[in-house]
Write an enzyme that holds these catalytic residues in place. Structure first.
Site, mmCIF file in Angstrom:
data_model
loop_
_atom_site.group_PDB
_atom_site.id
_atom_site.type_symbol
_atom_site.label_atom_id
_atom_site.label_comp_id
_atom_site.label_asym_id
_atom_site.label_seq_id
_atom_site.Cartn_x
_atom_site.Cartn_y
_atom_site.Cartn_z
ATOM 1 N N ASN A 1 -12.864 -3.275 2.724
ATOM 2 C CA ASN A 1 -13.796 -2.154 2.835
ATOM 3 C C ASN A 1 -14.751 -2.233 1.650
ATOM 4 O OD1 ASN A 1 -12.516 -1.045 5.124
ATOM 5 N ND2 ASN A 1 -10.982 -0.064 3.833
ATOM 6 N N ASP B 1 0.859 -1.188 0.000
ATOM 7 C CA ASP B 1 0.000 0.000 0.000
ATOM 8 C C ASP B 1 0.897 1.240 0.000
ATOM 9 O OD1 ASP B 1 -3.220 0.482 0.999
ATOM 10 O OD2 ASP B 1 -1.835 2.179 1.094
ATOM 11 N N HIS C 1 -10.148 -5.507 -3.229
ATOM 12 C CA HIS C 1 -8.798 -5.650 -2.665
ATOM 13 C C HIS C 1 -8.904 -6.027 -1.202
ATOM 14 C CE1 HIS C 1 -9.974 -1.399 -2.403
ATOM 15 N NE2 HIS C 1 -9.342 -1.368 -1.245
ATOM 16 N N LEU C 2 -8.004 -6.887 -0.799
ATOM 17 C CA LEU C 2 -7.927 -7.358 0.580
ATOM 18 C C LEU C 2 -6.693 -6.725 1.221
ATOM 19 C CD1 LEU C 2 -8.799 -9.175 2.897
ATOM 20 C CD2 LEU C 2 -7.802 -11.121 1.685
ATOM 21 N N HIS C 3 -6.941 -5.928 2.276
ATOM 22 C CA HIS C 3 -5.817 -5.334 3.016
ATOM 23 C C HIS C 3 -5.219 -6.403 3.939
ATOM 24 C CE1 HIS C 3 -6.833 -0.925 2.389
ATOM 25 N NE2 HIS C 3 -8.017 -1.449 2.151
ATOM 26 N N GLY D 1 -15.283 3.218 3.855
ATOM 27 C CA GLY D 1 -13.911 3.643 3.589
ATOM 28 C C GLY D 1 -13.327 3.139 2.280
ATOM 29 N N GLN D 2 -14.167 2.517 1.433
ATOM 30 C CA GLN D 2 -13.628 2.048 0.149
ATOM 31 C C GLN D 2 -13.394 3.248 -0.763
ATOM 32 O OE1 GLN D 2 -15.982 -0.860 -2.019
ATOM 33 N NE2 GLN D 2 -14.290 -1.302 -3.429
HETATM 34 P P1 AMP Z 1 -9.676 1.299 0.288
HETATM 35 O O1 AMP Z 1 -9.721 2.650 0.985
HETATM 36 O O2 AMP Z 1 -10.072 0.144 1.132
HETATM 37 O O3 AMP Z 1 -10.408 1.355 -1.040
HETATM 38 O O4 AMP Z 1 -8.134 1.037 -0.033
HETATM 39 C C1 AMP Z 1 -7.451 1.614 -1.092
HETATM 40 C C2 AMP Z 1 -6.009 1.601 -0.719
HETATM 41 O O5 AMP Z 1 -5.244 1.797 -1.901
HETATM 42 C C3 AMP Z 1 -5.596 2.708 0.262
HETATM 43 O O6 AMP Z 1 -5.071 2.098 1.441
HETATM 44 C C4 AMP Z 1 -4.544 3.489 -0.517
HETATM 45 O O7 AMP Z 1 -3.481 3.914 0.311
HETATM 46 C C5 AMP Z 1 -4.079 2.487 -1.544
HETATM 47 N N1 AMP Z 1 -3.528 3.031 -2.771
HETATM 48 C C6 AMP Z 1 -4.029 4.060 -3.508
HETATM 49 N N2 AMP Z 1 -3.277 4.238 -4.611
HETATM 50 C C7 AMP Z 1 -2.285 3.308 -4.567
HETATM 51 C C8 AMP Z 1 -1.179 2.983 -5.410
HETATM 52 N N3 AMP Z 1 -0.948 3.651 -6.571
HETATM 53 N N4 AMP Z 1 -0.361 1.977 -5.041
HETATM 54 C C9 AMP Z 1 -0.583 1.305 -3.892
HETATM 55 N N5 AMP Z 1 -1.598 1.550 -3.058
HETATM 56 C C10 AMP Z 1 -2.442 2.536 -3.386
#
Ligand code: AMP
Ligand code: ZN
Length: 115
Positions: free
Chosen positions: A88, A32, A101-103, A94-95
């Protein structure tokens, strides 16, 4: 949404750089950009689906592979038993990127309930 509009489709295609830590037939895992823990990796399906539920409905094996990959990443990063997996779904949760995507978060203590 087409892959040209989708950030994570473009990362999967190698059009936008990312620090890839693991990849499988159906998934790619990369760090991330804005980590919320010492380990913060995103595992995404190669196939575009807007969220985890849509992925599970369209391709259950890909959804299972996402979780297996997340566990492999956690172990590889040294968090065999203590890590958090988060999906999310929707803006209020918070998405911000509408490609499933899985954090994978690890390396610190986490609180519950989440914010
Ligand atoms: P969400 O908020 O659950 O949709 O997660 C999206 C995640 O993508 C966030 O934690 C961001 O920090 C991450 N993110 C956004 N742009 C990038 C990128 N170019 N490379 C890696 N992570 C990213
Ligand atoms: Zn996508």
């Amino acid at each position: 949404m087409t892959s040209e509009d989708c950030l994570f489709c473009r990362i999967v295609a190698g059009e936008i750089p990312a620090e890839v830590v693991h990849s499988t037939e159906r998934t790619v895992a990369f760090r991330d950009l804005n980590p919320q823990a010492p380990t913060h990796v995103l595992v995404v399906p190669r196939e575009h689906q807007p969220n985890a539920a849509a992925l599970a409905a369209a391709d259950p094996e890909a959804a299972a592979e996402l979780i297996r990959t997340a566990a492999a990443v956690a172990v590889a990063e040294g968090h065999d038993d203590d890590y958090r997996l988060v999906f999310n779904t929707g803006e209020r949760a918070g998405q911000t990127v509408f490609h499933a995507h899985l954090h994978v978060l690890g390396g610190r203590d986490f609180t519950w309930p989440p914010g």
